[in-house]
Design a protein around this motif. Structure first.
Motif, mmCIF file in Angstrom:
data_model
loop_
_atom_site.group_PDB
_atom_site.id
_atom_site.type_symbol
_atom_site.label_atom_id
_atom_site.label_comp_id
_atom_site.label_asym_id
_atom_site.label_seq_id
_atom_site.Cartn_x
_atom_site.Cartn_y
_atom_site.Cartn_z
ATOM 1 N N LYS A 1 0.840 -1.212 0.000
ATOM 2 C CA LYS A 1 0.000 0.000 0.000
ATOM 3 C C LYS A 1 0.861 1.243 0.000
ATOM 4 N N ILE A 2 1.903 1.234 0.813
ATOM 5 C CA ILE A 2 2.766 2.418 0.897
ATOM 6 C C ILE A 2 3.482 2.673 -0.421
ATOM 7 N N ILE A 3 3.951 1.606 -1.037
ATOM 8 C CA ILE A 3 4.594 1.764 -2.348
ATOM 9 C C ILE A 3 3.624 2.413 -3.321
ATOM 10 N N GLU A 4 2.402 1.882 -3.303
ATOM 11 C CA GLU A 4 1.415 2.407 -4.241
ATOM 12 C C GLU A 4 1.076 3.862 -3.932
ATOM 13 N N GLN A 5 0.948 4.143 -2.642
ATOM 14 C CA GLN A 5 0.524 5.490 -2.246
ATOM 15 C C GLN A 5 1.562 6.547 -2.591
ATOM 16 N N TRP A 6 2.817 6.229 -2.372
ATOM 17 C CA TRP A 6 3.860 7.256 -2.478
ATOM 18 C C TRP A 6 4.734 7.112 -3.701
ATOM 19 N N PHE A 7 4.602 6.027 -4.418
ATOM 20 C CA PHE A 7 5.499 5.816 -5.544
ATOM 21 C C PHE A 7 4.700 5.495 -6.803
ATOM 22 N N THR A 8 4.334 4.248 -6.975
ATOM 23 C CA THR A 8 3.725 3.846 -8.241
ATOM 24 C C THR A 8 2.395 4.555 -8.500
ATOM 25 N N GLY A 9 1.642 4.809 -7.451
ATOM 26 C CA GLY A 9 0.349 5.451 -7.619
ATOM 27 C C GLY A 9 0.426 6.941 -7.908
ATOM 28 N N GLN A 10 1.603 7.508 -7.776
ATOM 29 C CA GLN A 10 1.771 8.926 -8.050
ATOM 30 C C GLN A 10 1.858 9.215 -9.540
ATOM 31 N N LEU A 11 1.982 8.169 -10.344
ATOM 32 C CA LEU A 11 2.246 8.364 -11.767
ATOM 33 C C LEU A 11 1.211 7.614 -12.587
ATOM 34 N N ASP A 12 0.858 8.180 -13.722
ATOM 35 C CA ASP A 12 0.008 7.405 -14.614
ATOM 36 C C ASP A 12 0.862 6.342 -15.284
ATOM 37 N N PRO A 13 0.216 5.307 -15.793
ATOM 38 C CA PRO A 13 0.940 4.121 -16.259
ATOM 39 C C PRO A 13 2.075 4.427 -17.230
ATOM 40 N N ALA A 14 1.856 5.325 -18.165
ATOM 41 C CA ALA A 14 2.911 5.622 -19.141
ATOM 42 C C ALA A 14 4.112 6.252 -18.453
ATOM 43 N N GLN A 15 3.820 7.169 -17.559
ATOM 44 C CA GLN A 15 4.886 7.846 -16.833
ATOM 45 C C GLN A 15 5.681 6.842 -15.985
ATOM 46 N N LEU A 16 4.932 5.951 -15.349
ATOM 47 C CA LEU A 16 5.601 4.944 -14.527
ATOM 48 C C LEU A 16 6.504 4.063 -15.372
ATOM 49 N N ASP A 17 6.001 3.670 -16.539
ATOM 50 C CA ASP A 17 6.833 2.860 -17.429
ATOM 51 C C ASP A 17 8.109 3.590 -17.801
ATOM 52 N N GLY A 18 7.970 4.881 -18.092
ATOM 53 C CA GLY A 18 9.155 5.654 -18.438
ATOM 54 C C GLY A 18 10.145 5.690 -17.302
#
Lengths: 164, 164
Positions: free
Chosen positions: A118-135
Motif C-alpha cells: 500500500k505504501i509503495i502504491e501510495q507514495w510511488f507507483t500510484g503517483q504516476l500514470d501508467p505511461a509515466q511509470l513505465d518511463g
DNA sequence: CAGGGAATATTGTCGTGGCTATAGTTGCTC
DNA sequence: GAGCAACTATAGCCACGACAATATTCCCTG
C-alpha cells in the motif's frame, strides 16, 4: 566559488533521485518499525522468504543484502533471539550454516507486506500514470543495469545483488 | 508462503529504485574516498558551499542533511579538525554558531566536483537518451514532491530537505 | 525586570555494522 | 595421506550517528 555549479542539470538529477529515495525509505522504515522491524531485518526476512526452502547460507545472505558477512552474523543473532529466523547446520559442508525463516518470521512478513505494498502504491507507483511509470522504470532499469555490481551470488538465485 | 508476492510489480519497481540508488551511491562514495571524504562530509561541504557566505547555522545544516543535530556537531568536529570547515560565533544569537567552509574546504570541493559530474554522467544521465532522461526525471520529481518531508528550513534557503 | 518556556549546541550512552584476525573445514596437489 | 590454499562463520575492535539529558541563551509575558 562558482555558485552555479550546483545548478548543473546533473547535480539536479542526482538530487531528485536522492530525495525521492530518502523520502520513500523513511515511509518504509516507519511502517517496518510499527511491526518491530528495522529496514535491514525486513530485507533479511524477504531475502530468505523468497529463497528455496526459506533458507540461505550466511555468505549468500550477505551477498544479497547490503551487509558484510560479519554484519549478517549479527543481524541473524538478533533475529534468532527474537524468534524470526533460526540457524541450521549445513549437512554437506560443516563450515556453512543456513539461516532459515521460522513460522513466526513468515507470519510477521505476512503482517507487513500488505501495508508495505500500500505504501509503495501510495507514495510511488500510484503517483504516476501508467505511461509515466513505465518511463520511470525503464530509466531506472537502464541505470541499474549499468551500475549493477556483479551478476549472481553463487548457489541460489540469479536475483539482484544489492538489497531488497 | 506465496512465492509470487515478490513478483508484484510494486515490489519490482522499488527493487529497481533501490538497486540503481545503491549502485550510484557506491560509485560516488568510491570517488569521495579517493579525495579523503566520506559521503556525509561531501554532503556537508556542498550544503555549506551553496549557502550565502559559505556558512550555515548548525541547526540549519542538520535540517538540510540526513543528520541529527548531534550528528552535525560530530561531523563538524571532524571536518574542523581536518581544516575543511571552521566554526564561527553568531553575532546576533549567542546560542548559535556557524559552520563555515575554509579555503581548503573550497579547494577540496573543486578537486572533487569535476570528477563527480563525470561519474554522474557516466553512470546515470549519460545512460539515457534525452527523452528517456526527461521521463525519468519527471517521474522522480513527482515522487519527490509527494514524499518530500517539509518545505523549508527556516533562515536560509528554500532548498531541498534531505541530503545532497 | 523577573520568570518561564522555547531554542541551540554539545555530551553521554548505546546500537549498528565494517574491517581484520581467527578457528574450523574443505578440496586440491604432490 | 600430508600439506596448503581457499572458504566460512564468528569475535575483537573501532567509527559513526541517533536519542536523551544538559547548559546556555533568547524572547515573551506579567
Amino acid at each position: 566559488m562558482d555558485q552555479n555549479v550546483f545548478d548543473d542539470p546533473r547535480i539536479t538529477a542526482v538530487g531528485l533521485l536522492v530525495e525521492a529515495y530518502a523520502g520513500l525509505s523513511a515511509r518504509f522504515a516507519a511502517q517496518f518499525e510499527e511491526h518491530g522491524l528495522s529496514p535491514v531485518e525486513f530485507e533479511v526476512l524477504t531475502r530468505l522468504a523468497r529463497s528455496p526452502n526459506n533458507q540461505l547460507r550466511m555468505t549468500d545472505l550477505a551477498a544479497q543484502t547490503s551487509l558484510s558477512t560479519s554484519g549478517v552474523t549479527r543481524v541473524v543473532d538478533r533475529m534468532e533471539r527474537d524468534g524470526l529466523i533460526c540457524r541450521r547446520a549445513c549437512p554437506s559442508d560443516r563450515r556453512s550454516s543456513f539461516a532459515v525463516v521460522t513460522a513466526a518470521g513468515l507470519s510477521r512478513l505476512d503482517e507487513i507486506l500488505p501495508g508495505h505494498l500500500k505504501i509503495i502504491e501510495q507514495w510511488f507507483t500510484g503517483q504516476l500514470d501508467p505511461a509515466q511509470l513505465d518511463g520511470l522504470l525503464d530509466g531506472l532499469r537502464r541505470v541499474r543495469d549499468a551500475v549493477h555490481p556483479g551478476a549472481t551470488a553463487g548457489s541460489t538465485e540469479p536475483a539482484g545483488t544489492a538489497g531488497y
